[in-house]
Design an enzyme around this catalytic site. Structure first.
Site, mmCIF file in Angstrom:
data_model
loop_
_atom_site.group_PDB
_atom_site.id
_atom_site.type_symbol
_atom_site.label_atom_id
_atom_site.label_comp_id
_atom_site.label_asym_id
_atom_site.label_seq_id
_atom_site.Cartn_x
_atom_site.Cartn_y
_atom_site.Cartn_z
ATOM 1 N N HIS A 8 0.871 -1.180 0.000
ATOM 2 C CA HIS A 8 0.000 0.000 0.000
ATOM 3 C C HIS A 8 0.902 1.222 0.000
ATOM 4 C CE1 HIS A 8 -3.043 2.935 0.971
ATOM 5 N NE2 HIS A 8 -3.970 2.010 0.864
ATOM 6 N N ASP A 58 -7.169 -5.151 1.284
ATOM 7 C CA ASP A 58 -7.913 -5.828 0.213
ATOM 8 C C ASP A 58 -7.703 -7.341 0.264
ATOM 9 O OD1 ASP A 58 -8.856 -3.465 -0.957
ATOM 10 O OD2 ASP A 58 -7.007 -3.211 -2.108
#
Lengths: 386, 386
Positions: free
Chosen positions: A267, A323
Site C-alpha cells: 500500500h 484488500d
C-alpha cells in the site's frame, strides 16, 4: 509554477480534521482515535457519526441516528423498477453509480448556494443526507444480488444492525453472529482513509455545490477503477486462478519475475504492514478457530500466497493489505467477488460524506491550472485543403 | 509542503495539449486554433475530432466519424424504460448522470489495466467510446424532454447533423436552419475550456482506470453544481424574475449593492470579455435581424441587464459571459431553462473525453496529500462514560 507533479503526489490539496495516517509507524486514526480501538469497541453506526461530527456520540444521539438509519432502509419501489431495467451482466459498481445518481431525483437535497455555506453545515441536514445515502446504498447493493439473478429481493429488517441487515438482505438468511461482527469491523476499517482518489473526487464534485447524491455517484465512479477500489475483486480472482495452495509459491515467483503486481500486497501509504490488514488477519484466525479449521478452500490458497509473498517482499516493507484479507472474508460470507467493491463503497460513503460536509464548511471550487504543452496558435485550414 | 492552496488555485495539476486560454488578451484556443475561427468555419463533429486527435480531420475521416455518430443515435430501449422509472420532477442533470452511468452496463468498455496504457491509446477505441457517449447524451437529453411530459419521444434522424438532430428530437419539429447553426456554434463554444472543475473531475476519475461512462457520469455530477454548469439556468431564471426591461437597472443596482452576483457576468479566467460571449452576441444580433427585431420578450430584458451591468462593472473587466447569451439563445430554441446544463454537458463531453484519452496516455492515480488539522491521538471512551 511552470511544472506539475503527476497525480498531485505529495501536493496538499486540502486541510482536513477527519483522519490521519502515519505511514512510517503504520497507524491510522479517525478523528484521533486509533483504528484498532474503533475496530475493537465501536460499531459502523457509531464510527459514521464520529467521522461526520468529529466526536463519539452520546448514547441518545447514537440511538436516534441508528433509528433513522433503520427507517431509511426502504427505498422507493421505483428504484427497484429502475434496477430491473439494468442488464444482469453489468458490474455492480456501475449499477451502484446509476442508482446513487438516481437518488437525486427521488429525494430532495438543499440548494447550498441559496442556503449559504452555513446552511449546509446544518447538522440535521448532514445527518439526513448521510442516513439516506448510507441506508440506500446497503439496500441497493443487497437488492441487486437478487434482482440480477432474477429474484425479488427480501425487504429490510429494522431489528438488525447495519452490518447484520446487509448480510440478511444479501443472503436472505439469518446472519451468523461472528460473520456479522466481522462485516461490522470490515465496514469500520473501510469507512475512511484520508485523501485517496475517490475522496478527492468527492471534494472536487462537492466544490461546485452539486447535490450529495451526485457527489457520491461521482465518488463511486472513481472507486470503481481497478487501480482503486476495484483491487479487492482481483485478489479473489487471483486466488481462484491459482487453484491450489501448492501452486501459490510458483505463481508469486512468476508474477515477481515478470514485474507484475501480486494483488492485495503493498500500500502506497504504509511503509509497514497496513494496520487494517493486521486487524483482519486476527479475524481470519478467529473465524478459522470457530470453524475448527474447516474454512473455504480459497483460505488455504490465500495463506500460501501470503507466506510466499511476504518471504519475498517483506524486507521491502510490502505486506498483505486490507484488500487481501477483506476479499477472503467477504467470500466466506457468500458475497461474490464482483460485489466486493460495492461493499467497500457502502462503508466508504461514511468517509465521503464527512469530507462533503467539511468541504462545504470552507468551500472553494477546484480549478487548478495546467501546463500547456500543445500547439502554438495557428490558422484554420479549410476541409478541401487537408 | 505544509500549506495548501484552496481549490488548488494556481497549482498546475497536469500537462495538456488540448486547449489554452490567454486571459489577458481574452483568447481561447482548441489545439492551437482560435475559437473564433472554429465557430466560423467548423462544425461540432469536426471540432470533436480536433479535440480528441489533435488535428483537423481529413474529409474521409470526418465523414466516417459523422456516420458513426449518426448510427449511434439509437439507444437501447431498456434505457428508455429506465428513464420512465425516474420522477418527472427530477432535474435533467440528475437524469443525465443516472443515464450516463447506466451506459457502463449496457455497452462494453475496455479493461485498460489489462490492456496496458497503450491499449487505451488505441484510436478506434477512443473514437468508439466518444461516439457512443456523445450520441447517447444527445438522444437521452432530447428523449427526457418528452418522457418527463408523458410523451413517447421521437426517434433520431440519420439525415441530420448532430445539432440539427438534437433540435429535431427535442422539439419534434423540422429544425430552423439559423437556429440549428446557432446550436452548432454553441456546442463548439462549450466543447472545451482547459482544467475547469468538471474536467478536473474527469482526470481524477480517469486516473483509477474507471470506464469512460463512469468518468463522464462523474463529470456530469460535477458540472451540475450551481457554481459550475448550473449557472446558465440561473441567468434565464433571473431574466424571468426581472420581468420587464424597465426593471433591469434597479435589479442590477440592488444586486451589486447587496454584494450579490449578477448571473452570467464575469469569468474567473478572463480579464477582458469572454471571447465566446462576443461570438454569441453576434449570433443574437443575427437572429434579431432575421426576425425583424421580433424576438422573445426576455431578449429585451437581457439587453437591458447587459447594458446596466456593463456600465457598472465593465471598468473592472467584468462583462457578460458565455452563460449569459447561451441561455437567451437556448430559450429562443424552445429549450426550458432546467435543460440548459444538460445541453452544456452534451457539448463538453467532447472535451472530457479528450482529457480522458490524454490522461490514459500518461496516467498516474490522483492522490494528493492533506494538511491534517484535527485532533491528536486519543483513546476511545466507552459509550457509558460519554
Amino acid at each position: 509554477m511552470s511544472d506539475y507533479l503527476p497525480g498531485l503526489a505529495g501536493v496538499p490539496a486540502t486541510k482536513s480534521n477527519i483522519s490521519d495516517i502515519d505511514g512510517e509507524k503504520g497507524v491510522l486514526y479517525y478523528r484521533g482515535y486509533p483504528i484498532e480501538q474503533l475496530a475493537e469497541h465501536s460499531s459502523f453506526e457509531e464510527t459514521t457519526m464520529l467521522l461526520l461530527d468529529g466526536e463519539l456520540p452520546t448514547a441518545s444521539a447514537l440511538k436516534e441516528f441508528s433509528r433513522q438509519l433503520r427507517k431509511n432502509r426502504w427505498v422507493k419501489f421505483h428504484i427497484k423498477e429502475l434496477m430491473k431495467t439494468l442488464p444482469a451482466t453489468g458490474h455492480p459498481m456501475d449499477m451502484l453509480q446509476t442508482a446513487a445518481a438516481s437518488l437525486s431525483m427521488f429525494y430532495p437535497s438543499k440548494d447550498c448556494l441559496t442556503a449559504g455555506g452555513s446552511g449546509c453545515e446544518d447538522i440535521n441536514y448532514v445527518h439526513n443526507m448521510t442516513v439516506k445515502i448510507i441506508s440506500s446504498i446497503g439496500t441497493v447493493v443487497a437488492m441487486w444480488e437478487h434482482l440480477r439473478n432474477g429474484y425479488e429481493p427480501p425487504g429490510p429488517r429494522p431489528d438488525l444492525s447495519h452490518a447484520e441487515n446487509f448480510l440478511y438482505m444479501f443472503t436472505r438468511e439469518e446472519p451468523d453472529p461472528l460473520l456479522a461482527h466481522i462485516m461490522d469491523v470490515c465496514l469500520i476499517l473501510h469507512a475512511e482513509h484520508t485523501i485517496n482518489a475517490s475522496t478527492f473526487s468527492t471534494l472536487v464534485t462537492s466544490s461546485t455545490l452539486a447535490s450529495p447524491y451526485s457527489v457520491i455517484a461521482a465518488a463511486i465512479g472513481t472507486l470503481s477503477g481497478p487501480l482503486h477500489g476495484g483491487a479487492n475483486q482481483r485478489v479473489l480472482e487471483m486466488l481462484q486462478e491459482i487453484g491450489s495452495p501448492d501452486h501459490a509459491e510458483a505463481y508469486v515467483e512468476k508474477r515477481l519475475a515478470n514485474k507484475q503486481v501480486v494483488w492485495g500486497m503493498g500500500h502506497r501509504e504504509y511503509k509497514t504492514k497496513d494496520p487494517r490488514a493486521t486487524i483482519l488477519q486476527g479475524l481470519v484466525a478467529k473465524l478459522m478457530e470457530a470453524r475448527g479449521g474447516k474454512v473455504n478452500p480459497l483460505m488455504e490458497i490465500a495463506m500460501a500466497v501470503e507466506k510466499a509473498a511476504e518471504e519475498r517482499l517483506g524486507h521491502k516493507g510490502v505486506y498483505a493489505n486490507v484488500d487481501f484479507y477483506s476479499g477472503i472474508l467477504y467470500h466466506e460470507m457468500g458475497i461474490p467477488a464482483d460485489q466486493f467493491t460495492a461493499v467497500f463503497a457502502m462503508a466508504r460513503a461514511a468517509g465521503w460524506l464527512s469530507h462533503w460536509r467539511e468541504q462545504l464548511g470552507d468551500n472553494r471550487i477546484f480549478r487548478p491550472t495546467q501546463v500547456y504543452t500543445g500547439r502554438p496558435p495557428r490558422d484554420y485550414i479549410p476541409l478541401e485543403k487537408r
